[in-house]
Enzyme design. Structure first.
Site, PDB file in Angstrom:
ATOM      1  N   LYS A 253       0.848  -1.201   0.000  1.00 61.01           N
ATOM      2  CA  LYS A 253       0.000   0.000   0.000  1.00 61.01           C
ATOM      3  C   LYS A 253       0.880   1.246   0.000  1.00 61.01           C
ATOM      4  O   LYS A 253       1.705   1.436   0.884  1.00 61.01           O
ATOM      5  CB  LYS A 253      -0.912  -0.006   1.227  1.00 61.01           C
ATOM      6  CG  LYS A 253      -1.696   1.300   1.453  1.00 61.01           C
ATOM      7  CD  LYS A 253      -2.691   1.193   2.608  1.00 61.01           C
ATOM      8  CE  LYS A 253      -3.302   2.552   2.947  1.00 61.01           C
ATOM      9  NZ  LYS A 253      -4.257   2.497   4.084  1.00 61.01           N
ATOM     10  N   ASP A 258      -2.817  10.100   3.750  1.00 56.47           N
ATOM     11  CA  ASP A 258      -4.214   9.682   3.904  1.00 56.47           C
ATOM     12  C   ASP A 258      -4.950  10.679   4.794  1.00 56.47           C
ATOM     13  O   ASP A 258      -4.910  10.599   6.017  1.00 56.47           O
ATOM     14  CB  ASP A 258      -4.272   8.275   4.521  1.00 56.47           C
ATOM     15  CG  ASP A 258      -5.708   7.778   4.679  1.00 56.47           C
ATOM     16  OD1 ASP A 258      -6.634   8.432   4.136  1.00 56.47           O
ATOM     17  OD2 ASP A 258      -5.906   6.734   5.344  1.00 56.47           O
ATOM     18  N   LYS A 265     -10.395  12.572   8.261  1.00 57.97           N
ATOM     19  CA  LYS A 265      -9.932  12.110   9.569  1.00 57.97           C
ATOM     20  C   LYS A 265      -9.910  13.278  10.551  1.00 57.97           C
ATOM     21  O   LYS A 265      -9.534  14.387  10.182  1.00 57.97           O
ATOM     22  CB  LYS A 265      -8.508  11.541   9.457  1.00 57.97           C
ATOM     23  CG  LYS A 265      -8.418  10.176   8.791  1.00 57.97           C
ATOM     24  CD  LYS A 265      -6.994   9.671   8.816  1.00 57.97           C
ATOM     25  CE  LYS A 265      -6.849   8.340   8.080  1.00 57.97           C
ATOM     26  NZ  LYS A 265      -7.599   7.249   8.691  1.00 57.97           N
ATOM     27  N   ASP A 276       1.433   6.343   5.587  1.00 54.42           N
ATOM     28  CA  ASP A 276       0.479   5.353   5.093  1.00 54.42           C
ATOM     29  C   ASP A 276       1.002   4.601   3.861  1.00 54.42           C
ATOM     30  O   ASP A 276       0.259   3.890   3.193  1.00 54.42           O
ATOM     31  CB  ASP A 276      -0.865   6.041   4.790  1.00 54.42           C
ATOM     32  CG  ASP A 276      -2.051   5.109   4.989  1.00 54.42           C
ATOM     33  OD1 ASP A 276      -1.886   4.056   5.631  1.00 54.42           O
ATOM     34  OD2 ASP A 276      -3.147   5.425   4.474  1.00 54.42           O
ATOM     35  N   ASP A 335     -12.401   6.942   3.462  1.00 52.02           N
ATOM     36  CA  ASP A 335     -11.215   6.672   4.284  1.00 52.02           C
ATOM     37  C   ASP A 335     -10.803   5.194   4.221  1.00 52.02           C
ATOM     38  O   ASP A 335      -9.751   4.821   4.725  1.00 52.02           O
ATOM     39  CB  ASP A 335     -11.483   7.103   5.732  1.00 52.02           C
ATOM     40  CG  ASP A 335     -10.211   7.285   6.539  1.00 52.02           C
ATOM     41  OD1 ASP A 335      -9.124   7.291   5.918  1.00 52.02           O
ATOM     42  OD2 ASP A 335     -10.307   7.418   7.770  1.00 52.02           O
ATOM     43  N   GLU A 337      -9.513   3.688   1.837  1.00 54.80           N
ATOM     44  CA  GLU A 337      -8.917   3.875   0.512  1.00 54.80           C
ATOM     45  C   GLU A 337      -7.835   2.847   0.194  1.00 54.80           C
ATOM     46  O   GLU A 337      -7.609   2.525  -0.967  1.00 54.80           O
ATOM     47  CB  GLU A 337      -8.350   5.296   0.394  1.00 54.80           C
ATOM     48  CG  GLU A 337      -6.923   5.490   0.929  1.00 54.80           C
ATOM     49  CD  GLU A 337      -6.765   5.220   2.415  1.00 54.80           C
ATOM     50  OE1 GLU A 337      -7.776   5.302   3.141  1.00 54.80           O
ATOM     51  OE2 GLU A 337      -5.645   4.901   2.854  1.00 54.80           O
ATOM     52  N   ARG A 339      -7.593  -0.362   0.637  1.00 56.68           N
ATOM     53  CA  ARG A 339      -8.091  -1.579  -0.028  1.00 56.68           C
ATOM     54  C   ARG A 339      -8.501  -1.290  -1.466  1.00 56.68           C
ATOM     55  O   ARG A 339      -8.387  -2.141  -2.343  1.00 56.68           O
ATOM     56  CB  ARG A 339      -9.229  -2.197   0.796  1.00 56.68           C
ATOM     57  CG  ARG A 339     -10.455  -1.335   0.915  1.00 56.68           C
ATOM     58  CD  ARG A 339     -11.330  -1.695   2.108  1.00 56.68           C
ATOM     59  NE  ARG A 339     -10.807  -1.145   3.356  1.00 56.68           N
ATOM     60  CZ  ARG A 339     -11.399  -1.289   4.540  1.00 56.68           C
ATOM     61  NH1 ARG A 339     -12.510  -1.979   4.658  1.00 56.68           N
ATOM     62  NH2 ARG A 339     -10.869  -0.751   5.618  1.00 56.68           N
TER      63      ARG A 339
HETATM   64  N1  BES Z   1      -4.503   4.313   6.846  1.00 54.72           N
HETATM   65  C1  BES Z   1      -5.659   3.989   7.603  1.00 54.72           C
HETATM   66  C2  BES Z   1      -5.396   2.941   8.679  1.00 54.72           C
HETATM   67  C3  BES Z   1      -4.464   3.340   9.787  1.00 54.72           C
HETATM   68  C4  BES Z   1      -4.957   3.741  11.017  1.00 54.72           C
HETATM   69  C5  BES Z   1      -3.097   3.229   9.635  1.00 54.72           C
HETATM   70  C6  BES Z   1      -4.091   4.066  12.037  1.00 54.72           C
HETATM   71  C7  BES Z   1      -2.230   3.572  10.647  1.00 54.72           C
HETATM   72  C8  BES Z   1      -2.718   3.970  11.857  1.00 54.72           C
HETATM   73  C9  BES Z   1      -6.756   3.455   6.693  1.00 54.72           C
HETATM   74  O1  BES Z   1      -6.760   3.949   5.404  1.00 54.72           O
HETATM   75  C10 BES Z   1      -8.062   3.835   7.296  1.00 54.72           C
HETATM   76  O2  BES Z   1      -8.342   4.994   7.340  1.00 54.72           O
HETATM   77  N2  BES Z   1      -8.828   2.849   7.741  1.00 54.72           N
HETATM   78  C11 BES Z   1     -10.095   3.092   8.330  1.00 54.72           C
HETATM   79  C12 BES Z   1     -11.109   2.195   7.660  1.00 54.72           C
HETATM   80  C13 BES Z   1     -12.532   2.502   7.997  1.00 54.72           C
HETATM   81  C14 BES Z   1     -12.947   3.827   7.393  1.00 54.72           C
HETATM   82  C15 BES Z   1     -13.401   1.403   7.456  1.00 54.72           C
HETATM   83  C16 BES Z   1      -9.965   2.778   9.812  1.00 54.72           C
HETATM   84  O3  BES Z   1      -9.298   1.808  10.169  1.00 54.72           O
HETATM   85  O4  BES Z   1     -10.521   3.534  10.606  1.00 54.72           O
HETATM   86 ZN    ZN Z   2      -4.949   4.631   4.693  1.00 53.87          ZN
HETATM   87 MN    MN Z   3      -7.877   5.778   5.268  1.00 52.27          MN
END
Ligand code: BES
Ligand code: ZN
Ligand code: MN
Length: 491
Positions: A253, A258, A265, A276, A335, A337, A339
């Site tokens: 990834k 992000d 966020k 990220d 968010d 993104e 995947r």
């Molecule tokens: N990049 C984040 C995940 C992340 C969180 C990485 C904390 C490092 C530290 C990812 O893109 C994300 O935002 N995931 C969301 C998914 C949700 C919206 C379904 C999450 O985990 O909150």
């Molecule tokens: Zn992310």
């Molecule tokens: Mn995200």
């Protein structure tokens, strides 16, 4: 850092002596003074178990040589490669604190081949810092490491080479993660990947936005749309066994920032999101090491790199896009993104590169951090056999992984959409839902997903870690590929 093999101390003046002790408080070097000091410290509870303790003195001497610092390193019974790394990482930090420059350690005994490389990796990683953006730098003289050992010159050289190569690959990944997003843009990430390829004889190519459009990568492109930085789809091909049909794809990834997109966020969660692209850093670091070691196996690293931003062009919640695979995806949450970017890369790996095994590495979910914290990588897989190999690789590498379930039929509804084939997120079990989303695109290939959202960064300067990027998964990926190399060759 210089590392040299010593058979005696004649040509090596050291100022810091590293001494290990075992679970019975037996020292690796038995010397009157050292033992005396150790005994006092034991009574005071300053050493024992896994404690690493350093002290500065004036009148220590060893074989007639004066030295100044003494560092005791606890090695518990049946210590794992990871434990050795952590302990020696802590020791080098202690040596820095005491202003040691020329370190001396011993590597004598039957078990040296088991732990020596772990100790060296620990020392190399433990001494890492990222001070590029301090105009006024703290002075940091280079450390020399002398190792008094019975290991013969040729084996020692191999151990040093191997340890250094892996540590440097991890450090490369750390540097990429630590660069801020205004510097480490998708284009800069592609340049960094190109540099690794040029150095190690790896075939390099980038698909530009138009190329991705022509390929039908609308899922990946939907993430990139909101940013001024053009996306880069990075492909690094190492063919170590051209006669073989097997090919491992390492998909990382590469979200260079992000923001969350329209599902923005909140401030605390956005902090650090320049990291990220930790998955990208891991696969770039790993394939560099794989190529450098000339492993006899075919490996392709693939990085969909872009930023997840907000603008009039950005994806909106509720958008529906068709992935390269053909499946329609409902963007329930902008968010989620990572995947979206990964699935087109997985399809590309399988359909364009003919990958027979797919391993993806991603800072994918906050839920994984909640479940496992920041010292374990979450692992999901459709193959018990491949997972067994990964577990073995992670032990050799000294990295913590923990398998989590995909959930079979019981969680079949997690990413259900009423308007498209699949939704990009569910409402519960965040890490599993994300993994299941990816699983929909692996076309029955043996596949592993590594969620490094927690393990990719450290919030503390401790042991082998420095605050920021950790380079998580680099060493495990390398060892996995080495295990999968046929016939098995040792480095
Ligand atoms: N990049 C984040 C995940 C992340 C969180 C990485 C904390 C490092 C530290 C990812 O893109 C994300 O935002 N995931 C969301 C998914 C949700 C919206 C379904 C999450 O985990 O909150
Ligand atoms: Zn992310
Ligand atoms: Mn995200």
């Amino acid at each position: 850092m210089q590392i040299q093999r010593l058979v005696d101390l004649e040509d090596y003046e050291f100022d810091t002596l590293l001494v290990t002790y075992n679970h019975k408080n037996r020292l690796s070097i038995e010397l009157g003074k050292v033992s005396e000091i150790f005994n006092v410290l034991t009574e005071d509870g300053l050493v024992g178990g896994s404690k690493v303790y350093g002290l500065r003195g004036k009148d220590f001497s060893y074989q007639g040589q004066p030295y100044y610092n003494l560092i005791f390193i606890g090695i518990p019974e049946n210590a794992s490669p990871r434990k050795y790394q952590l302990q020696f990482g802590a020791a080098v930090k202690e040596a820095r604190k005491l202003k040691g420059r020329n370190l001396l350690m011993t590597a004598i005994g039957d078990d040296v081949s088991f732990w020596l490389s772990s100790a060296m990796k620990g020392i190399l990683l433990g001494d890492y810092t990222f001070d590029k953006y301090h105009f006024e730098k703290e002075e940091r003289p280079e450390i020399n490491l002398g190792i008094l050992t019975g290991v013969d010159q040729a084996s020692f050289k191999k151990e040093v080479q191997y340890s250094r190569m892996l540590a440097e690959s991890v450090i490369l990944a750390r540097d990429l993660v630590n660069e801020p997003a205004n510097i480490m843009t998708p284009a800069a990430l592609a340049d960094a990947a190109r540099a690794v390829c040029e150095k190690n004889n790896i075939k390099f190519s980038v698909l530009e936005k138009e190329d991705c459009e022509a390929m039908g990568m609308n899922s990946f492109l939907s993430v990139a749309k909101g940013s001024k930085q053009p996306p880069k789809f990075i492909v690094m091909e190492y063919n170590g066994r051209a006669t073989d049909d097997e090919k491992i794809a390492l998909v990382g990834k590469g979200i260079c920032f992000d923001s969350g997109g329209y599902n923005l966020k909140p401030d605390k969660a956005m902090k650090g999101m320049h990291g990220d692209m930790g998955g990208a850093a891991a696969v770039i670091g790993a394939i560099g090491a794989i190529a450098q070691a000339k492993l006899g196996i075919n490996v392709t690293a693939i990085v969909p790199a872009c930023e997840n931003m907000v603008s009039g062009k950005a994806a909106k919640p509720g958008d529906i896009v068709q992935s390269m695979n053909g499946k329609y995806i409902e963007v329930v949450n902008t968010d989620a993104e990572g995947r979206m970017a990964l699935v087109d890369a997985i399809t590309y790996a399988i359909r364009q590169c003919n990958a027979t095994t797919v391993i993806d590495v991603a800072t994918l979910t906050g839920a994984c951090v909640v479940a496992l914290g920041d010292r374990y990588t979450g692992v999901f897989s459709n193959s018990d056999d491949l997972t067994a190999k990964l577990v073995q690789a992670s032990i050799i590498a000294g990295e913590n992984i923990w398998r989590l379930p995909l959930g079979g039929d019981e969680y079949a509804e997690l990413n259900k959409s009423s308007v498209a084939d699949i939704a990009n997120c569910g409402t519960k079990c965040g890490a599993i839902a994300a993994a299941r989303f990816l699983a929909e695109f692996v076309e029955r290939k043996p596949w592993i997903h590594m969620d490094i959202a927690g393990s990719s960064e450290s919030d503390a300067d401790t042991q082998i870690y420095a605050e920021g990027g950790t380079g998580a998964a680099v060493m495990t990926l390398y060892e996995l590929v080495k295990i999968m190399e046929k016939p098995y060759k040792s480095y």
